[in-house]
Design an enzyme around this catalytic site. Sequence first.
Site, short mmCIF file in Angstrom:
data_model
loop_
_atom_site.label_atom_id
_atom_site.label_comp_id
_atom_site.label_asym_id
_atom_site.label_seq_id
_atom_site.Cartn_x
_atom_site.Cartn_y
_atom_site.Cartn_z
CG HIS A 97 20.90 -42.82 30.35
ND1 HIS A 97 21.06 -41.79 29.46
CD2 HIS A 97 19.58 -42.84 30.68
CE1 HIS A 97 19.88 -41.20 29.27
NE2 HIS A 97 18.97 -41.82 30.00
CD GLU A 99 20.80 -38.18 28.80
OE1 GLU A 99 20.94 -38.13 30.03
OE2 GLU A 99 19.69 -38.00 28.24
CD GLU A 169 15.98 -44.45 28.85
OE1 GLU A 169 15.07 -44.00 29.54
OE2 GLU A 169 17.13 -43.97 28.85
CB SER A 215 9.33 -38.33 24.85
OG SER A 215 10.42 -37.54 24.44
P1 13P Z 1 12.94 -38.10 28.91
O1 13P Z 1 11.81 -38.76 29.65
O2 13P Z 1 13.23 -36.71 29.37
O3 13P Z 1 12.80 -38.24 27.43
O4 13P Z 1 14.27 -38.94 29.30
C1 13P Z 1 14.24 -40.30 29.22
C2 13P Z 1 15.46 -40.84 29.85
O5 13P Z 1 16.56 -40.67 29.35
C3 13P Z 1 15.32 -41.57 31.11
O6 13P Z 1 16.50 -42.23 31.45
#
Ligand code: 13P
Length: 254
Positions: A97, A99, A169, A215
């Site tokens: 991911h 993050e 993503e 999003s």
């Molecule tokens: P959002 O849907 O809050 O933009 O996050 C997406 C995400 O990182 C899912 O792994």
Amino acid sequence: MVSRKPLVAGNWKMNLDVEGARTLAREVLDRVSRFRGVEVAVCPPFVLIPEVVRVMEGSAVGVGGQDVSTEVKGAFTGEISGDQLVSVGCRYAIVGHSERRQYHFESDELISAKVKRALAVGLTPIFCVGERKDERVAGRTFERVERQVTVGLAGLDAAAMASVVVAYEPVWAIGTGDVATPAQAQEVHEFIRGLLVRMFGQETAAATRILYGGSVTAENAGELMGQSDVDGALVGGASLKSASFGAIVEAAGV
Ligand code: 13P
């Protein structure tokens, strides 16, 4: 013509406590179990997984971890192994991911090891890729995604790849409300599928699910998942409310 069963996965990130997780899991189960044509999963924080598994037990809703260690077991403080995830009832693990890449400095090589570890214990890795805003602006989206895909999935054969889910993503779309347009998503998804053809052959590439994340809402999900190479969604914020998550699952099919 291969048909790919859509997958809608909720990434709860570092949200909820045990009460909140139990309530949300119950509500999600209530809303999504009638949609037989869609595979549904939720990925709670590690400590909340057993509670959510208890709620989902006997249902078609799967549970996943948000990460998995590269290591099998031992002195790795703070890490969670694939076997541990399996032992509490997980079927999926999110890997790579943005993050984790951004805040925990995970490299493509490390992520590749995590994909392999997840597969070794029978988990379905939800393998995430995506470019940052500066990379998109600089016209480097395809170059970035190509490196993430080719290094992250290096060394897998077609049989192993059959158990992998890819999630595109774009980092600039995550948690910003700045969702990719359906055309922007489709363009990158098609590119990723082309890379998979090159790496694993036509048949495997055609069968691989490529989810869009960033999003996703009840309002935009239908059009995004209506694109020919968008096979579901990885949902952050909107997965924390059963109404919006349920509507996204509904938009994915019947
Ligand atoms: P959002 O849907 O809050 O933009 O996050 C997406 C995400 O990182 C899912 O792994």
